[in-house]
Design an enzyme around this catalytic site. Structure first.
Site, PDB file in Angstrom:
ATOM      1  N   CYS A  92      11.684 -18.722 -15.156  1.00  0.00           N
ATOM      2  CA  CYS A  92      12.997 -19.367 -14.984  1.00  0.00           C
ATOM      3  C   CYS A  92      13.640 -19.630 -16.340  1.00  0.00           C
ATOM      4  CB  CYS A  92      12.845 -20.691 -14.246  1.00  0.00           C
ATOM      5  SG  CYS A  92      11.954 -20.624 -12.682  1.00  0.00           S
TER       6      CYS A  92
ATOM      7  N   CYS B 190      15.934 -17.034 -18.435  1.00  0.00           N
ATOM      8  CA  CYS B 190      17.366 -16.915 -18.158  1.00  0.00           C
ATOM      9  C   CYS B 190      18.099 -18.223 -18.417  1.00  0.00           C
ATOM     10  CB  CYS B 190      17.581 -16.502 -16.703  1.00  0.00           C
ATOM     11  SG  CYS B 190      17.243 -14.756 -16.349  1.00  0.00           S
ATOM     12  N   HIS B 191      17.622 -19.298 -17.787  1.00  0.00           N
ATOM     13  CA  HIS B 191      18.406 -20.523 -17.717  1.00  0.00           C
ATOM     14  C   HIS B 191      18.218 -21.468 -18.891  1.00  0.00           C
ATOM     15  CE1 HIS B 191      19.802 -19.365 -13.797  1.00  0.00           C
ATOM     16  NE2 HIS B 191      18.566 -19.214 -13.368  1.00  0.00           N
TER      17      HIS B 191
ATOM     18  N   CYS C  75      15.827 -15.675  -7.010  1.00  0.00           N
ATOM     19  CA  CYS C  75      15.495 -15.458  -8.417  1.00  0.00           C
ATOM     20  C   CYS C  75      14.153 -14.744  -8.547  1.00  0.00           C
ATOM     21  CB  CYS C  75      15.457 -16.781  -9.176  1.00  0.00           C
ATOM     22  SG  CYS C  75      17.082 -17.439  -9.600  1.00  0.00           S
TER      23      CYS C  75
END
Length: 284
Positions: free
Chosen positions: A200, A203-204, A245
């Site tokens: 995760c 990307c974030h 995702c």
């Protein structure tokens, strides 16, 4: 070299290039104001945050998408609110009760509830999401059937309940019995999975603001769920987004409502501490 191997190499290379070569974009300075009330779309980062400042995903969207959320008459998620209001007053189950029978007016009984989810449940012995709490009420208090996680009824009710906290800052418990679950969620957030070998955070956290698949990556905040995604043409839950995702990085996703996704929801919610609840939000 076998075609499948070549395809997987291409996927890995494509993902790396998409992120490394994309131009970063700062969140815009627009203000989200609904019915004269400003909704906090940025906030000071909590202690231990990897960010200098927190930004709602709304700040990375196009002006057209932002405008949809800023007007309740134009917000497509409000069709679900109407259904949720009907369900709130509907008597169901062996006990002859509705949600209103116990909680009264939704605007009073559910105020602030969404802002503190997931929340520890002594009865369950683990954190419970808003969906869990709704189904516990249905099965244990109303004698009614549980709703499926992504059903029209569940999305309508989570949207209605969430709306009552709109504008309130998110704040979840992370200590005490929640600490173990929070740590589990954090571990999942930073664990690389799938054929693309991505977490995760790749990307974030490391690449938010960059363009990928014709859209800007956000910080992955969940303060607006359930969210109306234009891509979906309807509302979707937090766990649907998590599942999507994982599928995007070619990983085997956990099930909606699984302990893994509950832990991940808790951790991600804690990363957005202080951002306003936006439910129902609109995203690309």
């Amino acid at each position: 070299m076998p075609f499948k191997v070549l395809k997987n190499i291409a996927l890995l290379s494509g993902a790396a290039l998409a992120l490394s070569g994309a131009a970063a974009a700062d969140p815009d300075d627009n203000k989200l104001i609904i019915d004269g009330e400003e909704i906090a779309t940025d906030a000071a980062a909590p202690e231990g945050s990897p960010f200098d400042r927190l930004y709602s995903g709304w700040r990375f969207r196009t002006s057209e998408t932002q405008d949809l959320q800023a007007d309740d008459f134009e917000n497509p998620g409000f069709a679900a609110i109407t259904l949720g209001e009907e369900l709130w007053d509907t008597v169901e189950g062996s006990e002859g009760k509705s949600c209103a029978s116990c909680h009264g007016d939704v605007s009073e009984g559910m105020k602030g509830v969404r802002a503190n989810m997931p929340k520890w449940s002594e009865a369950a012995g683990k954190p419970q999401t808003l969906e869990n709490h709704i189904n516990t009420c249905r099965t244990d208090r109303m004698g009614a059937d549980a709703w499926k996680w992504e059903s029209e009824e569940m999305l309508a009710m989570t949207a209605l309940v969430g709306l009552q906290s709109r504008g309130m800052p998110t704040s979840v418990q992370t200590d005490g019995p929640m600490q173990e679950w929070w740590e589990k969620g954090k571990d999942l957030y930073y664990t690389r999975v799938g054929q693309l070998d991505m977490a995760c955070a790749n990307c974030h956290e490391a690449n938010f603001g960059k363009m990928i698949r014709a859209d800007h990556l956000s910080q992955g905040q969940i303060n607006g769920f359930p969210v109306y995604r234009l891509k979906w043409g309807g509302l979707g839950s937090i766990h649907r987004r998590f599942k999507g995702c994982m599928e995007n990085v070619r990983a085997e996703p956990f099930k909606r409502g699984s302990d893994e996704f509950i832990a991940l929801e808790l951790y991600v919610a804690s990363r957005g501490e202080g951002l306003s609840v936006e439910t129902p939000s609109v995203r690309n």
